[in-house]
Scaffold this motif. Structure first.
Motif, PDB file in Angstrom:
ATOM      1  N   ILE A 265       0.865  -1.195   0.000  1.00  0.00           N
ATOM      2  CA  ILE A 265       0.000   0.000   0.000  1.00  0.00           C
ATOM      3  C   ILE A 265       0.893   1.233   0.000  1.00  0.00           C
ATOM      4  O   ILE A 265       1.732   1.418   0.873  1.00  0.00           O
ATOM      5  CB  ILE A 265      -0.928   0.011   1.220  1.00  0.00           C
ATOM      6  CG1 ILE A 265      -1.865  -1.196   1.189  1.00  0.00           C
ATOM      7  CG2 ILE A 265      -1.726   1.306   1.261  1.00  0.00           C
ATOM      8  CD1 ILE A 265      -2.782  -1.298   2.384  1.00  0.00           C
ATOM      9  N   SER A 266       0.728   2.114  -0.991  1.00  0.00           N
ATOM     10  CA  SER A 266       1.602   3.292  -1.100  1.00  0.00           C
ATOM     11  C   SER A 266       0.800   4.460  -1.645  1.00  0.00           C
ATOM     12  O   SER A 266       0.061   4.326  -2.625  1.00  0.00           O
ATOM     13  CB  SER A 266       2.793   3.001  -2.022  1.00  0.00           C
ATOM     14  OG  SER A 266       3.573   4.148  -2.175  1.00  0.00           O
ATOM     15  N   VAL A 267       0.932   5.598  -0.990  1.00  0.00           N
ATOM     16  CA  VAL A 267       0.294   6.841  -1.430  1.00  0.00           C
ATOM     17  C   VAL A 267       1.352   7.937  -1.394  1.00  0.00           C
ATOM     18  O   VAL A 267       1.985   8.158  -0.354  1.00  0.00           O
ATOM     19  CB  VAL A 267      -0.900   7.225  -0.531  1.00  0.00           C
ATOM     20  CG1 VAL A 267      -1.480   8.564  -0.981  1.00  0.00           C
ATOM     21  CG2 VAL A 267      -1.956   6.143  -0.590  1.00  0.00           C
ATOM     22  N   GLU A 268       1.497   8.598  -2.534  1.00  0.00           N
ATOM     23  CA  GLU A 268       2.463   9.717  -2.601  1.00  0.00           C
ATOM     24  C   GLU A 268       3.855   9.265  -2.179  1.00  0.00           C
ATOM     25  O   GLU A 268       4.547   9.953  -1.444  1.00  0.00           O
ATOM     26  CB  GLU A 268       1.994  10.894  -1.728  1.00  0.00           C
ATOM     27  CG  GLU A 268       0.709  11.551  -2.182  1.00  0.00           C
ATOM     28  CD  GLU A 268       0.870  12.259  -3.515  1.00  0.00           C
ATOM     29  OE1 GLU A 268      -0.115  12.351  -4.238  1.00  0.00           O
ATOM     30  OE2 GLU A 268       1.999  12.696  -3.823  1.00  0.00           O
ATOM     31  N   GLU A 269       4.275   8.068  -2.580  1.00  0.00           N
ATOM     32  CA  GLU A 269       5.616   7.555  -2.337  1.00  0.00           C
ATOM     33  C   GLU A 269       5.928   7.432  -0.841  1.00  0.00           C
ATOM     34  O   GLU A 269       7.053   7.599  -0.401  1.00  0.00           O
ATOM     35  CB  GLU A 269       6.675   8.454  -3.010  1.00  0.00           C
ATOM     36  CG  GLU A 269       6.515   8.523  -4.499  1.00  0.00           C
ATOM     37  CD  GLU A 269       7.569   9.396  -5.156  1.00  0.00           C
ATOM     38  OE1 GLU A 269       7.598   9.438  -6.385  1.00  0.00           O
ATOM     39  OE2 GLU A 269       8.339  10.033  -4.413  1.00  0.00           O
ATOM     40  N   THR A 270       4.909   7.164  -0.051  1.00  0.00           N
ATOM     41  CA  THR A 270       5.108   6.962   1.386  1.00  0.00           C
ATOM     42  C   THR A 270       4.878   5.489   1.697  1.00  0.00           C
ATOM     43  O   THR A 270       4.317   4.736   0.895  1.00  0.00           O
ATOM     44  CB  THR A 270       4.152   7.832   2.213  1.00  0.00           C
ATOM     45  OG1 THR A 270       2.814   7.506   1.852  1.00  0.00           O
ATOM     46  CG2 THR A 270       4.403   9.304   1.950  1.00  0.00           C
ATOM     47  N   SER A 271       5.289   5.064   2.904  1.00  0.00           N
ATOM     48  CA  SER A 271       5.126   3.679   3.311  1.00  0.00           C
ATOM     49  C   SER A 271       3.653   3.382   3.567  1.00  0.00           C
ATOM     50  O   SER A 271       2.795   4.266   3.527  1.00  0.00           O
ATOM     51  CB  SER A 271       5.963   3.404   4.554  1.00  0.00           C
ATOM     52  OG  SER A 271       5.470   4.166   5.630  1.00  0.00           O
ATOM     53  N   ALA A 272       3.347   2.090   3.869  1.00  0.00           N
ATOM     54  CA  ALA A 272       1.959   1.651   3.963  1.00  0.00           C
ATOM     55  C   ALA A 272       1.163   2.451   4.989  1.00  0.00           C
ATOM     56  O   ALA A 272       0.133   3.034   4.683  1.00  0.00           O
ATOM     57  CB  ALA A 272       1.922   0.158   4.304  1.00  0.00           C
TER      58      ALA A 272
ATOM     59  N   TYR B  97      -9.017  -2.425   8.742  1.00  0.00           N
ATOM     60  CA  TYR B  97     -10.375  -2.164   8.252  1.00  0.00           C
ATOM     61  C   TYR B  97     -10.392  -0.979   7.292  1.00  0.00           C
ATOM     62  O   TYR B  97     -11.026  -1.025   6.234  1.00  0.00           O
ATOM     63  CB  TYR B  97     -11.299  -1.913   9.447  1.00  0.00           C
ATOM     64  CG  TYR B  97     -12.767  -1.787   9.058  1.00  0.00           C
ATOM     65  CD1 TYR B  97     -13.425  -2.826   8.393  1.00  0.00           C
ATOM     66  CD2 TYR B  97     -13.482  -0.640   9.360  1.00  0.00           C
ATOM     67  CE1 TYR B  97     -14.762  -2.704   8.044  1.00  0.00           C
ATOM     68  CE2 TYR B  97     -14.814  -0.513   9.013  1.00  0.00           C
ATOM     69  CZ  TYR B  97     -15.460  -1.556   8.357  1.00  0.00           C
ATOM     70  OH  TYR B  97     -16.776  -1.439   8.007  1.00  0.00           O
ATOM     71  N   VAL B  98      -9.636   0.097   7.633  1.00  0.00           N
ATOM     72  CA  VAL B  98      -9.588   1.294   6.775  1.00  0.00           C
ATOM     73  C   VAL B  98      -8.945   0.961   5.437  1.00  0.00           C
ATOM     74  O   VAL B  98      -9.304   1.502   4.389  1.00  0.00           O
ATOM     75  CB  VAL B  98      -8.832   2.432   7.496  1.00  0.00           C
ATOM     76  CG1 VAL B  98      -8.609   3.598   6.545  1.00  0.00           C
ATOM     77  CG2 VAL B  98      -9.642   2.895   8.709  1.00  0.00           C
ATOM     78  N   SER B  99      -7.957   0.028   5.453  1.00  0.00           N
ATOM     79  CA  SER B  99      -7.286  -0.313   4.192  1.00  0.00           C
ATOM     80  C   SER B  99      -8.274  -0.929   3.205  1.00  0.00           C
ATOM     81  O   SER B  99      -8.089  -0.824   1.990  1.00  0.00           O
ATOM     82  CB  SER B  99      -6.129  -1.285   4.459  1.00  0.00           C
ATOM     83  OG  SER B  99      -6.607  -2.539   4.917  1.00  0.00           O
TER      84      SER B  99
ATOM     85  N   SER C  32     -10.029   2.656  -4.592  1.00  0.00           N
ATOM     86  CA  SER C  32      -8.825   3.027  -5.351  1.00  0.00           C
ATOM     87  C   SER C  32      -9.040   2.965  -6.858  1.00  0.00           C
ATOM     88  O   SER C  32      -8.322   3.617  -7.613  1.00  0.00           O
ATOM     89  CB  SER C  32      -7.667   2.083  -4.975  1.00  0.00           C
ATOM     90  OG  SER C  32      -8.011   0.743  -5.298  1.00  0.00           O
ATOM     91  N   GLY C  33     -10.021   2.171  -7.322  1.00  0.00           N
ATOM     92  CA  GLY C  33     -10.217   2.048  -8.766  1.00  0.00           C
ATOM     93  C   GLY C  33     -11.019   3.171  -9.363  1.00  0.00           C
ATOM     94  O   GLY C  33     -11.155   3.244 -10.586  1.00  0.00           O
ATOM     95  N   ALA C  34     -11.611   4.041  -8.557  1.00  0.00           N
ATOM     96  CA  ALA C  34     -12.478   5.095  -9.110  1.00  0.00           C
ATOM     97  C   ALA C  34     -11.976   6.463  -8.739  1.00  0.00           C
ATOM     98  O   ALA C  34     -12.691   7.301  -8.230  1.00  0.00           O
ATOM     99  CB  ALA C  34     -13.911   4.897  -8.603  1.00  0.00           C
ATOM    100  N   GLN C  35     -10.719   6.701  -8.931  1.00  0.00           N
ATOM    101  CA  GLN C  35     -10.113   7.952  -8.456  1.00  0.00           C
ATOM    102  C   GLN C  35      -9.590   8.763  -9.643  1.00  0.00           C
ATOM    103  O   GLN C  35      -8.403   9.047  -9.754  1.00  0.00           O
ATOM    104  CB  GLN C  35      -8.991   7.649  -7.482  1.00  0.00           C
ATOM    105  CG  GLN C  35      -9.428   6.882  -6.245  1.00  0.00           C
ATOM    106  CD  GLN C  35     -10.476   7.653  -5.478  1.00  0.00           C
ATOM    107  OE1 GLN C  35     -10.348   8.849  -5.276  1.00  0.00           O
ATOM    108  NE2 GLN C  35     -11.527   6.977  -5.049  1.00  0.00           N
ATOM    109  N   LYS C  36     -10.450   9.064 -10.577  1.00  0.00           N
ATOM    110  CA  LYS C  36      -9.998   9.845 -11.732  1.00  0.00           C
ATOM    111  C   LYS C  36      -9.519  11.228 -11.319  1.00  0.00           C
ATOM    112  O   LYS C  36      -8.493  11.715 -11.794  1.00  0.00           O
ATOM    113  CB  LYS C  36     -11.161   9.959 -12.730  1.00  0.00           C
ATOM    114  CG  LYS C  36     -10.789  10.709 -14.001  1.00  0.00           C
ATOM    115  CD  LYS C  36     -11.965  10.761 -14.958  1.00  0.00           C
ATOM    116  CE  LYS C  36     -11.599  11.525 -16.214  1.00  0.00           C
ATOM    117  NZ  LYS C  36     -12.752  11.600 -17.169  1.00  0.00           N
ATOM    118  N   ALA C  37     -10.258  11.857 -10.389  1.00  0.00           N
ATOM    119  CA  ALA C  37      -9.830  13.188  -9.933  1.00  0.00           C
ATOM    120  C   ALA C  37      -8.500  13.124  -9.202  1.00  0.00           C
ATOM    121  O   ALA C  37      -7.652  14.002  -9.329  1.00  0.00           O
ATOM    122  CB  ALA C  37     -10.903  13.783  -9.022  1.00  0.00           C
TER     123      ALA C  37
END
Length: 961
Positions: free
Chosen positions: A138-145, A240-242, A249-254
């Protein structure tokens, strides 16, 4: 997802040693080994097997290796099939080594514990595998899980004022965080306005039920446990949040559009930081050069050799300690500048132009001035040391000669002022006359010494000797005394000549003794002076000359001894006559003060000084031999190092233009060269040590080599700079290749074309060479005015600094832009349009909602207000901002109309209406608006553009060709 929740709980159980006070019943239930068994079987079933007992079934390592192959998709080493303990330990070690190769640090987990069925260690190992292969991705903005998931939650819940997500425990107790995540992505599922912060049970159950019913997220948590616990279980909530993260995550066009903008803005911010770093480093280096040059230009001489030696030592410290770090900073500054320009070109940004006086060429010019001052300072130091050495020698010689002369003149004035001839007998008068003649002969013999003293004093004055006043005063006293002796001698001679007619008796033997003893005495004094005279030589030939002269002097000693015996014979004959004829002698020899005892004493002194002189010459000869050895030692190394540096420079030049292997191969080859060059540094240091020994020995020339230490230093610094610059160029080519997607074959083709037209192998192409190279690659560049304009445009891209030449890096950048796609202003505008909901403007709140806070404020501060007819208060113009990021003119507008004939104008009415609408949009932003009309459709590049200009003041049309 329930399995992951149980795994997090088990980690708590393991860290606490198997359970403890404060655990809930649910947590203890989740921490059972069955959870890990189920997770392992979910993967092992893909390989057609499973485990029953997690503590026993992994002991032989076979299923453990199979589990790792399934979840990683990679093949491990062949397992051992034996049943012995050593075979099991080998298999488990292979599995643990594979886990470690994936960057996982195993603490206190060994193969022996797994083989022995240690439950705690086995569960800890399985938990480590789960963390690495199930959660870490799991990675967002090049950060750890964990940090990435928390950042995602914060961004998604930022518009909700009553939600503040700071962690994965107490921030979720009121349930509003879960409801906000659902409402942000599926607002129709929850009526968020009806939720209350003081009713956490309702909020939590609502979120859990909706997630399970509509989002296919199982209910993993219990609302009563969360509300009733002071600090809910962090890993359970995070797990649970993950599931929400993966569900949405699949519907994040914006979000994708926002990421593109963030990427572009991050590149822009990074480039701005690099520019600031370059400016600061350049300023610091120029300031150091400005402070150092006045010190090197200070030519204030010192009065003593010790003080000048200290200055030389300070200069050596500067060369050894202070300058090398600055050489490295200068090299790093050039590398940073080239890297920055490459990044700007790759991101389609304008070339970076440093502040006035801080260009790389300005720094090179300042560095050249520093090295010029450094060279002049060193030459001045050595010349000053030579001058002080010469001064010390002359001053010592002056003192010796002055002391000998003053000793000789002592009492001479009193002797010349006596009036003893008035009461003397005739024989005494005759004796006084002859004695005076002998004195005048002696006086004339001392004339050379007085002239030498005056000449030495004059030379000391010319060389600016610090103690010149005392030297001049002593010389003046000697000259005045010499003039007085001459006058007194003349006066006494005249008095004796007047009396000579009355006195006729003379003792011929005394006269002969005086005449022969005086020059012999003067010769002995001169010999003693020469034997005690100090000498200074710089070559072995000079000391050999002194030794030869000394041997010639020793060869004259037998003849001198015969002369001494003859003089002593005259004195013996006088004594015999006195004894034979009973002559009444009132005193000693009236013609001279020299007596046989003095002659013998001085002769003995000469004989004693001869071996001392021999020893001094032998010692100096040995010193000159050592100096010659130092010269040859330095020359032998310099004659090897100098050509070696030149050879390496040529080899590096060949590597940079040849095409042997890939860029990575060339980079590896160059780094090996760099390593071999750095390993050569001890030889440079050894040569530097030999050079210091030569300077300490005051050796100023070396006929055995044409290389000086300055040549070697400059060559070494140029070699280090060249290899670093060449490696940087190859790295930039790799960066360009990877960023633009250029294949190795294309790169080789570009290099072959470049090298073909690089006739002088200088690594650059002139304008005509570059033009011929483009034509050979298929570019249509004619010899007419249109072709020249097109070529001028291309030259402005590849040579922004107008140096008149094109480097290979600039050539590659140009070709990569022609053959590859990059982020453009249109793509950025399209991304902004998505965030703005297809509007022609965007609001500050929309930017703050979709972008990180720092980048949102960055855009708000730089975006111009939107002034279109569909604008609202606070609307921002993202179109002009996007074009400005890529250095484009925001006032350049294109007429969306394709002409059917080469010179057919657009319809007058349509053109006028479009002008009026466009001027309404851009009114107040620019005084003049430039309109461009495209005649032809773009195929590969723009062929020609007709530009019409329109001004509100004149309201007229005019066309430029």
């Amino acid at each position: 997802m329930e399995i992951l929740l149980q795994m997090f709980a088990l980690e708590n159980l393991l860290s606490s040693g198997g359970g403890g006070k404060g655990k809930t019943a649910n947590s203890l239930l989740l921490s059972s080994p069955q959870t890990f068994t189920a997770w392992c079987n979910s993967h092992l079933r893909k390989a057609g097997t499973q485990i029953e007992n997690i503590e026993e079934d992994f002991r032989d390592g076979l299923k453990l290796m199979l589990l790792l192959e399934v979840i990683s998709g990679e093949r491990l080493a062949k397992p051992e099939r034996g049943k012995m303990r050593v075979h099991k330990i080998s298999n488990v070690n292979k599995a643990l080594n594979f886990i470690a190769s994936k960057g996982v640090k195993l603490v206190s987990i060994g193969a022996e514990e797994i083989v022995d069925g240690n439950a705690k260690m086995t569960l800890g190992m399985i938990w480590t595998i789960i963390l690495r292969f199930a959660i870490q991705d799991i990675s967002v903005e090049e950060t750890s899980a964990k940090e990435g998931l928390l950042l995602w939650c914060q961004r998604k819940t930022a518009p909700y004022k009553n939600v503040n997500i700071q962690n994965f425990h107490i921030s979720w107790k009121d349930g509003l965080g879960f409801c906000a995540l659902i409402h942000r992505h599926r607002p129709e599922l929850i009526d968020y306005a009806k939720l209350r912060k003081d009713d956490p049970m309702t909020n939590l159950n609502t979120a859990f039920d909706v997630a399970e019913k509509y989002l296919d997220i199982p209910k993993m948590l219990d609302a009563e446990d969360i509300v009733g616990t002071a600090r809910p279980d962090e890993k359970a909530i995070m797990t649970y949040v993950s599931s929400f993260y993966h569900a949405f995550s699949g519907a994040q066009k914006a979000e994708t559009a926002a990421n593109r903008i963030c990427k572009v803005l991050a590149v822009n911010q990074e480039n701005e930081q690099l520019m600031e770093d370059y400016e600061k480093l350049a300023s610091d280096l120029l300031e150091w050069i400005r402070r150092t040059i006045p010190w090197l230009e200070n030519r204030m001489p010192e009065n003593t050799m010790q003080a000048m030696q200290q200055k030389l030592e300070d200069f050596r410290d500067y060369r050894r300690l202070h300058k090398p770090p600055k050489v490295q900073e200068k090299c790093q500054l050039e590398i940073n500048f080239n890297t920055l320009q490459t990044k700007l070109r790759l991101s389609n940004r304008p070339a970076f132009m440093p502040s006035e006086g801080k260009m790389v060429s300005d720094i090179n010019n300042a560095w050249g001035g520093l090295e010029g001052a450094e060279k002049g300072y060193e030459e001045w130091l050595l010349n000053e040391i030579r001058r002080l050495e010469r001064l010390d020698h002359l001053a010592e010689k002056f003192r010796q000669k002055a002391a000998i002369h003053e000793a000789w003149t002592e009492g001479k004035e009193e002797m010349l002022q006596r009036r003893d001839y008035e009461t003397a007998s005739l024989s005494e008068i005759k004796a006084l006359l002859k004695k005076h003649e002998a004195f005048e002969s002696d006086l004339a013999a001392h004339q050379d010494r007085v002239e030498q003293i005056a000449a030495i004093a004059q030379e000391l004055n010319e060389l600016d000797y610090y103690d010149s006043p005392s030297v001049n005063a002593r010389c003046q006293r000697i000259c005045d005394q010499w003039d007085a002796l001459g006058a007194l001698s003349q006066k006494r001679s005249e008095a004796l000549q007047r009396t000579e007619k009355l006195l006729e008796t003379i003792d011929q033997l005394y006269l002969e003794f005086a005449k022969r003893a005086a020059p012999f005495n003067n010769w002995m004094e001169g010999a003693m002076e020469d034997l005690q005279d100090s000498f200074i030589v710089h070559t072995i030939e000079e000391i050999q000359g002194l030794s030869t002269a000394h041997e010639q002097f020793k060869a004259t000693l037998p003849e001198a001894d015969k002369e001494r015996q003859a003089i002593l014979g005259i004195h013996n004959e006088i004594a015999k006559i006195v004894q034979t004829y009973h002559v009444n002698m009132a005193g000693s020899n009236p013609y001279t003060t020299i007596n046989p005892q003095e002659v013998n004493a001085k002769w003995d002194k000469v004989r004693q000084l001869v071996p001392l002189r021999d020893q001094s010459l032998i010692e100096e000869h040995a010193r000159q031999q050592n100096n010659e050895r130092l010269r040859r030692q330095f020359a032998n190394q310099a004659n090897v190092i100098g050509p070696w540096i030149q050879t390496k420079m040529e080899e590096i030049g060949r590597i940079s233009i040849e095409m042997h292997g890939t860029l990575e191969d060339q980079l590896t080859h160059l780094r090996q060269y760099e390593k071999s060059i750095i390993n050569y540094k001890p030889k440079i240091d050894q040569l530097e040590g030999d050079h210091q020994l030569i300077q300490a020995a005051l050796i100023f020339d070396n006929k055995h080599t044409n290389y000086t230490m300055e040549h070697i230093r400059v060559g070494w610094e140029q070699l280090l700079t060249t290899i670093a610059r060449t490696i940087n160029e190859i790295e930039n080519q790799i960066l360009t290749r990877d960023a633009k997607g250029i294949s190795q074959e294309q790169l080789n083709e570009f290099r072959a074309s470049f090298n073909h037209f690089d006739r002088d192998h200088s690594g650059t192409l002139g304008a005509e060479e570059f033009k011929a190279c483009l034509i050979s690659l298929g570019f249509d560049i004619g010899n007419d005015a249109q072709g020249e304009n097109e070529f001028s445009r291309i030259m402005s891209v590849v040579d922004p600094n107008r140096m008149g030449v094109v480097t290979f890096q600039g050539f590659i950048d140009f070709m990569s832009r022609e053959t590859a796609d990059t982020d453009t202003a249109d793509q950025v505008m399209a991304s902004f349009k998505i965030l703005a909901g297809d509007k022609n403007y965007i609001l500050a709140d929309e930017l703050r909602r979709e972008l990180p806070p720092d980048q949102a404020e960055y855009c708000i501060a730089r975006m111009a207000p939107y002034s279109g007819p569909d604008g609202v208060p606070g609307a921002l113009d993202y179109m002009s901002f996007s074009t400005a990021l890529y250095g484009e003119n925001p006032s350049l507008l294109f007429w969306p109309y394709s002409f059917s004939s080469p010179r057919a104008p657009p319809p007058r009415r349509s053109l006028t209406l479009w002008f009026a609408a466009t001027l309404q949009v851009y009114r107040g932003r620019d005084k003049h608006v430039c309109f461009c009309f495209s005649r032809h459709v773009f195929l590969q590049k723009l062929n020609k553009v007709d530009i019409f200009y329109y001004t509100e003041q004149k309201r007229c049309f005019f066309s430029s060709p």
